[in-house]
Design an enzyme around this catalytic site. Sequence first.
Site, PDB file in Angstrom:
ATOM      1  CE  LYS A 109      -3.597   2.571   0.621  1.00 21.71           C
ATOM      2  NZ  LYS A 109      -4.281   2.920  -0.631  1.00 21.71           N
ATOM      3  CG  ASN A 133      -9.930   3.426  -4.701  1.00 23.09           C
ATOM      4  OD1 ASN A 133      -9.350   4.041  -3.788  1.00 23.09           O
ATOM      5  ND2 ASN A 133      -9.379   3.212  -5.890  1.00 23.09           N
ATOM      6  CG  LEU A 137      -3.270   7.819  -1.552  1.00 21.09           C
ATOM      7  CD1 LEU A 137      -2.576   9.044  -2.120  1.00 21.09           C
ATOM      8  CD2 LEU A 137      -2.677   6.554  -2.153  1.00 21.09           C
ATOM      9  CG  ASN A 192       0.386   7.182  -6.345  1.00 22.41           C
ATOM     10  OD1 ASN A 192       0.092   7.764  -7.388  1.00 22.41           O
ATOM     11  ND2 ASN A 192      -0.512   6.912  -5.406  1.00 22.41           N
ATOM     12  CB  CYS A 195      -0.358  12.780  -4.798  1.00 25.49           C
ATOM     13  SG  CYS A 195      -0.209  11.072  -4.422  1.00 25.49           S
ATOM     14  CG  ASN A 257      -2.775   5.410  -9.725  1.00 27.40           C
ATOM     15  OD1 ASN A 257      -3.813   4.969  -9.234  1.00 27.40           O
ATOM     16  ND2 ASN A 257      -1.737   5.748  -8.989  1.00 27.40           N
ATOM     17  N   GLY A 309      -7.231  -3.310 -15.108  1.00 28.83           N
ATOM     18  CA  GLY A 309      -8.299  -4.227 -15.488  1.00 28.83           C
ATOM     19  C   GLY A 309      -7.881  -5.634 -15.831  1.00 28.83           C
TER      20      GLY A 309
HETATM   21  C1  LIG Z   1      -8.768   0.292  -3.434  1.00 30.56           C
HETATM   22  C2  LIG Z   1      -7.603   0.741  -4.243  1.00 30.56           C
HETATM   23  C3  LIG Z   1      -6.517   1.355  -3.623  1.00 30.56           C
HETATM   24  C4  LIG Z   1      -5.412   1.787  -4.375  1.00 30.56           C
HETATM   25  N1  LIG Z   1      -4.346   2.353  -3.730  1.00 30.56           N
HETATM   26  C5  LIG Z   1      -3.240   2.701  -4.459  1.00 30.56           C
HETATM   27  C6  LIG Z   1      -2.069   3.222  -3.813  1.00 30.56           C
HETATM   28  O1  LIG Z   1      -1.993   3.322  -2.581  1.00 30.56           O
HETATM   29  N2  LIG Z   1      -1.025   3.608  -4.597  1.00 30.56           N
HETATM   30  C7  LIG Z   1      -1.055   3.476  -5.956  1.00 30.56           C
HETATM   31  O2  LIG Z   1      -0.090   3.827  -6.619  1.00 30.56           O
HETATM   32  N3  LIG Z   1      -2.136   2.948  -6.591  1.00 30.56           N
HETATM   33  C8  LIG Z   1      -3.213   2.562  -5.870  1.00 30.56           C
HETATM   34  N4  LIG Z   1      -4.294   2.003  -6.518  1.00 30.56           N
HETATM   35  C9  LIG Z   1      -4.274   1.834  -7.984  1.00 30.56           C
HETATM   36  C10 LIG Z   1      -3.912   0.387  -8.370  1.00 30.56           C
HETATM   37  O3  LIG Z   1      -2.642   0.020  -7.873  1.00 30.56           O
HETATM   38  C11 LIG Z   1      -3.943   0.225  -9.915  1.00 30.56           C
HETATM   39  O4  LIG Z   1      -3.029   1.126 -10.485  1.00 30.56           O
HETATM   40  C12 LIG Z   1      -5.318   0.493 -10.517  1.00 30.56           C
HETATM   41  O5  LIG Z   1      -6.345   0.042  -9.674  1.00 30.56           O
HETATM   42  C13 LIG Z   1      -5.490  -0.136 -11.908  1.00 30.56           C
HETATM   43  O6  LIG Z   1      -5.345  -1.534 -11.868  1.00 30.56           O
HETATM   44  P1  LIG Z   1      -6.608  -2.556 -11.702  1.00 30.56           P
HETATM   45  O7  LIG Z   1      -7.642  -2.153 -12.707  1.00 30.56           O
HETATM   46  O8  LIG Z   1      -6.037  -3.935 -11.913  1.00 30.56           O
HETATM   47  O9  LIG Z   1      -7.104  -2.370 -10.304  1.00 30.56           O
HETATM   48  C14 LIG Z   1      -5.404   1.577  -5.785  1.00 30.56           C
HETATM   49  C15 LIG Z   1      -6.498   0.949  -6.393  1.00 30.56           C
HETATM   50  C16 LIG Z   1      -7.566   0.520  -5.647  1.00 30.56           C
HETATM   51  C17 LIG Z   1      -8.706  -0.180  -6.348  1.00 30.56           C
END
Ligand SMILES: Cc1cc2nc3c(=O)[nH]c(=O)nc-3n(C[C@H](O)[C@H](O)[C@H](O)COP(=O)(O)O)c2cc1C
Length: 369
Positions: A109, A133, A137, A192, A195, A257, A309
């Site tokens: 995280k 979501n 953070l 990341n 922000c 992201n 995805g």
């Molecule tokens: C609940 C949630 C929390 C996330 N927290 C972070 C984070 O702390 N730092 C970050 O760089 N990306 C965060 N992401 C983004 C994911 O790492 C990813 O880049 C994004 O969800 C796209 O991939 P996916 O479609 O497979 O989920 C978060 C995504 C979700 C769904």
Amino acid sequence: MEMRFEGVWLPFAEAVIVRCMERRSIASRRQQRACLRLSKGRLSPHRALAVHYNAMTTSAEGSHHPDLSVTFAGIELKNPIIAASGTFGYGVEFEDVVHLDKLGGFVVKGLSREPMIGNPPPRLWETAAGMLNAIGLQNIGAAAFLEEKLPKLRQMKNIVVLANIFGYTREDYERTIEILNEGEGIAAYELNVSCPNTSEGGLQFGSDPRSLDEVVTTAKRVSRRPLIVKLSPNVTSIAQMAHIAQEAGADAISLINTFVAMAIDADTRKPRIANVTAGLSGPAIKPIALRMVYDAAHAVNIPVIGMGGISTASDVAEFILAGASAVQIGTASYWDPCATEKIVDELHGWCENRGVGRLADLVGGMILE
Ligand SMILES: Cc1cc2nc3c(=O)[nH]c(=O)nc-3n(C[C@H](O)[C@H](O)[C@H](O)COP(=O)(O)O)c2cc1C
């Protein structure tokens, strides 16, 4: 065996042969000869495929298992499947659910210089084929991660831990990296940049070329580990941002992201998420993510880690063919906590069924004609 590759798989398999043989990276002389004869029309695709398939399955090691290993920024992974930040806790929470040592790696995280409590609920909302979501953070802070989580992770063998980092000023990023530099057992940092830059009017670091350049330059200067810059999709030109990250010193880029999005309850007329706007992830974003990975991969010569995805082995193959050296799985772990591990197994089968001996040979292998 010819039957096995009839129909839908044959064109793909031919492509694999030609690409592998062209690169000569894994091609035996028999494979190369077959490729030459295929290109001159002297050998049928079926026959060339048979030559190739035999060579792959009777390789020097005598192994029938496809080689899924990948390397980026000096980091070797046993396979390209990485659990994405924010969807896999600090890894330890998944210890009883997933065999962590079966994954290529996982990203913890997002960590900041101080602990953060995150946004008020509701913070999650399911959409058609996706998820919103606005967790905000929430995290325990970099110092507590070193004290409470990293020692447990260090006891586990054969795992690769990547630390995701964020901040609201350049100094935040700098300080967080300095804290984490003191810990052992982190393979790389993932920055990341989605922000708000509070000292520059609140525009996302990753959406403003100058801010992106500055934050990556700062992070690279203090980092004692490979630096992966995780790009925001909320930009006009992902290629431009990818290039800026590379020029500022990124060892690799990861993308994408989440997309800034929202949902409203039409009956109550209230937003579904307390923060009003939120990040959209999951299968709904996959085609756009794939296009962005493709664009970014063509703009840089550093490795690209793709995500957005992904929920099946064939999704993984798409991202790899678009130019990704590895992939991350995020939202899929929400509907199936074992998704990451299952996709590793599925990927073995996917490669075996198509005679792909070395997955890394498919990177950027999309065929355009
Ligand atoms: C609940 C949630 C929390 C996330 N927290 C972070 C984070 O702390 N730092 C970050 O760089 N990306 C965060 N992401 C983004 C994911 O790492 C990813 O880049 C994004 O969800 C796209 O991939 P996916 O479609 O497979 O989920 C978060 C995504 C979700 C769904």
